[in-house]
Scaffold this motif. Sequence first.
Motif, PDB file in Angstrom:
ATOM      1  N   PRO A 285       0.851  -1.195   0.000  1.00 20.61           N
ATOM      2  CA  PRO A 285       0.000   0.000   0.000  1.00 20.61           C
ATOM      3  C   PRO A 285       0.888   1.248   0.000  1.00 20.61           C
ATOM      4  CG  PRO A 285      -0.247  -1.238   2.062  1.00 20.61           C
ATOM      5  CD  PRO A 285       0.713  -1.979   1.212  1.00 20.61           C
ATOM      6  N   VAL A 286       0.457   2.296  -0.678  1.00 19.82           N
ATOM      7  CA  VAL A 286       1.293   3.489  -0.792  1.00 19.82           C
ATOM      8  C   VAL A 286       1.089   4.495   0.342  1.00 19.82           C
ATOM      9  CG1 VAL A 286       1.548   3.340  -3.288  1.00 19.82           C
ATOM     10  CG2 VAL A 286      -0.329   4.675  -2.328  1.00 19.82           C
ATOM     11  N   TRP A 287       0.001   4.381   1.082  1.00 22.30           N
ATOM     12  CA  TRP A 287      -0.279   5.416   2.073  1.00 22.30           C
ATOM     13  C   TRP A 287       0.799   5.552   3.151  1.00 22.30           C
ATOM     14  CZ3 TRP A 287      -0.812   4.485   7.181  1.00 22.30           C
ATOM     15  CH2 TRP A 287      -1.137   3.199   7.589  1.00 22.30           C
ATOM     16  N   PRO A 288       1.481   4.484   3.607  1.00 19.78           N
ATOM     17  CA  PRO A 288       2.521   4.712   4.613  1.00 19.78           C
ATOM     18  C   PRO A 288       3.657   5.593   4.081  1.00 19.78           C
ATOM     19  CG  PRO A 288       1.909   2.401   4.597  1.00 19.78           C
ATOM     20  CD  PRO A 288       1.270   3.039   3.405  1.00 19.78           C
ATOM     21  N   PHE A 289       4.010   5.389   2.820  1.00 17.06           N
ATOM     22  CA  PHE A 289       5.060   6.213   2.231  1.00 17.06           C
ATOM     23  C   PHE A 289       4.579   7.654   2.054  1.00 17.06           C
ATOM     24  CE2 PHE A 289       8.021   7.219  -1.415  1.00 17.06           C
ATOM     25  CZ  PHE A 289       9.164   7.273  -0.625  1.00 17.06           C
TER      26      PHE A 289
END
Length: 167
Positions: free
Chosen positions: A131-135
Amino acid sequence: MSPFVNQIERLTGNIGILASLALVPLVLTTTYEVIARYVFEAPTIWAYEVGYMLTGSHFLLGMAYTLQQGQFIRIDIFSQAMSAKTRALIDICSYSIILPLMLWLTYGLTGYLVSGFIKGERSGQSAMNMPVWPFRVVFLIAFALLALQVYAEIMKSLQKYKAVSHE
């Protein structure tokens, strides 16, 4: 120095040190991947993504610390010939241009983070497909911290300007 600027400086320093620690898992991940790939002929599906996210996080979270330490590139050949008052004035003007840009970018990154989280966006960079949200959280924190550090630099430059004006 004002207590708020001192708090910003402390926060920047702590996050800068934390960002430097991202190199440890990066080195371990890369080492593991090399051994798995070339010794055991069993490459991982996760090392590439973890590696680029750690590298990006290290770089992004280190921006404010780099500014605080005065390590961004300057054209010293010109500024050395200027008075301390003129250098402080140039810093005030340039940081005053940069600050609204950092605030605008931080605002935009907030929407980018929320959008990625709500849509459940994935990286698509490898079989792991993280998932991209942590980055994107790292993006947001990094630019918010950079905006705070730019504000602190404006305040420090104003203090320098006032100090040399009274000499």
